[in-house]
Enzyme design. Structure first.
Site, PDB file in Angstrom:
ATOM      1  N   CYS A  75       0.904  -1.183  -0.036  1.00 25.81           N
ATOM      2  CA  CYS A  75      -0.055   0.096  -0.133  1.00 25.81           C
ATOM      3  C   CYS A  75       1.126   1.206   0.078  1.00 25.81           C
ATOM      4  CB  CYS A  75      -0.903  -0.133   1.263  1.00 25.81           C
ATOM      5  SG  CYS A  75      -1.929   1.743   1.344  1.00 25.81           S
ATOM      6  N   HIS A 169      -2.442  -4.369 -10.605  1.00 23.12           N
ATOM      7  CA  HIS A 169      -3.146  -3.210 -11.235  1.00 23.12           C
ATOM      8  C   HIS A 169      -3.497  -3.510 -12.701  1.00 23.12           C
ATOM      9  CE1 HIS A 169      -2.654  -0.523  -7.867  1.00 23.12           C
ATOM     10  NE2 HIS A 169      -1.616  -1.124  -7.739  1.00 23.12           N
ATOM     11  N   GLU A 218     -10.387  -0.012  -5.633  1.00 20.52           N
ATOM     12  CA  GLU A 218      -9.388  -0.848  -4.894  1.00 20.52           C
ATOM     13  C   GLU A 218     -10.026  -2.088  -4.511  1.00 20.52           C
ATOM     14  OE1 GLU A 218      -6.208   0.251  -2.423  1.00 20.52           O
ATOM     15  OE2 GLU A 218      -6.904   2.428  -2.466  1.00 20.52           O
ATOM     16  N   CYS A 227      -4.932   6.286  -4.183  1.00 22.92           N
ATOM     17  CA  CYS A 227      -4.324   4.996  -4.222  1.00 22.92           C
ATOM     18  C   CYS A 227      -2.782   5.073  -4.677  1.00 22.92           C
ATOM     19  CB  CYS A 227      -5.144   3.942  -4.973  1.00 22.92           C
ATOM     20  SG  CYS A 227      -4.085   2.342  -5.151  1.00 22.92           S
ATOM     21  N   GLY A 230      -1.825   2.529  -7.272  1.00 21.93           N
ATOM     22  CA  GLY A 230      -2.478   2.827  -8.324  1.00 21.93           C
ATOM     23  C   GLY A 230      -1.932   3.839  -8.975  1.00 21.93           C
TER      24      GLY A 230
END
Length: 294
Positions: A75, A169, A218, A227, A230
């Site tokens: 994360c 992703h 997410e 994110c 992301g």
């Protein structure tokens, strides 16, 4: 059992951070779901757990649990909050810090202006790294990037890039982020059977070669205000598609992130904010949550 916790956010992506070094923390999916619930618990996109490392070169182990209780690999926004938490709680004065995550080591540095820069680790473009089953899918090349045509139920076919920045992703290019089908296409792509471990879904609007807008659906959470991985995924694929040049400012709904990528080293810089600290009776919370959830 009473747990001490700190509520934090990185550009609106919010977290409950737990010190598993100074207090015994045994995280379970039920406990993570109860903590993250916004009406019945504390409320957060993810739970961050700081632990003693097993890797000899790491300062700490850093684990991430989604709001649905699932544990994930990485994360980006959380890693910035992680290093701020470690310094504020005086668990370590080291700067930069090396953190052990599920897929290896990352380096995180707190800057004098209170921003935090994260060396995000290896970016992988092999579909098997996500994993993403591409057998039988049509595809086309755009500069250095391969775009896959993924059929969706009742929504036709979307062209997406697939890459892993520890987390998997999928990134789609859209004309206008405000009208992008995040709420409708996001859940279908996240849970598409071709993604073996589900996938985070990014919707990217290119403003110019150094500026994009981004929304991310997410996995295990839904759409978040920001994110970090992301943002990194969007920039990396945008550069490979010939649309962007490093560094890139990524405007999310929760704030601004800066992503640098030279084709090998991927760095993210952004804010990390402490909101409040408190304590929670985790056993009582889970018991009450389970009763109301039935």
């Amino acid at each position: 059992m009473i747990w001490q916790f700190t509520k934090m956010h990185g550009a609106g992506n919010d977290f409950i951070v737990l010190d598993g070094v100074s207090q015994p923390i045994e995280m379970t999916p039920e406990r993570a779901r109860a903590l993250a619930h916004r009406q019945l618990g504390i409320g957060a996109d993810q739970i961050l757990l700081v632990e003693t490392p097993s890797h000899p070169e790491a300062d700490f182990r850093y684990r991430i649990f989604n709001a649905d209780g699932s544990e994930v690999e990485h994360c980006g926004n959380g890693s910035r909050c992680f290093v701020r938490f470690v310094h504020e709680q005086r668990l370590s004065r080291r700067n930069p810090l090396k953190a052990e995550i599920a897929t290896g080591l990352i380096t995180i540095e707190e800057k004098e202006d209170k921003s935090v820069t994260v060396d995000m680790g290896v970016t992988r473009f092999d579909p098997a790294a996500l994993p993403f089953d591409t057998e039988g899918l049509s595809h086309f090349q755009e500069h250095e990037e391969t775009l896959w045509n993924l059929p969706l139920p009742q929504a036709g076919t979307v062209a997406l890039a697939a890459l892993a920045i520890s987390n998997p992703h999928a990134v789609l290019l859209v004309d206008n982020i405000d009208t992008a089908p995040v709420a409708t296409q996001g859940p279908f792509i996240e849970t598409h059977p071709r993604f073996g471990n589900r996938v985070n879904v990014g919707f990217m609007q290119v403003i110019n070669r150094n500026h994009i807008r981004l929304r991310v659906y997410e996995r295990g959470v839904g759409e978040t205000l920001s994110c970090g991985t992301g943002a990194c995924a969007a920039v990396a694929t945008g550069i490979r598609r010939g649309l962007l040049d490093s560094p890139v400012s990524v405007q999310t709904r929760g704030g601004l992130l800066t992503i640098e990528w030279d084709g090998t080293q991927l760095k993210m810089t952004g804010p990390a904010t402490t909101v409040f600290s408190g304590q929670v009776d985790i056993d009582k919370l889970v018991k009450d949550f389970c009763l109301k959830d039935e």
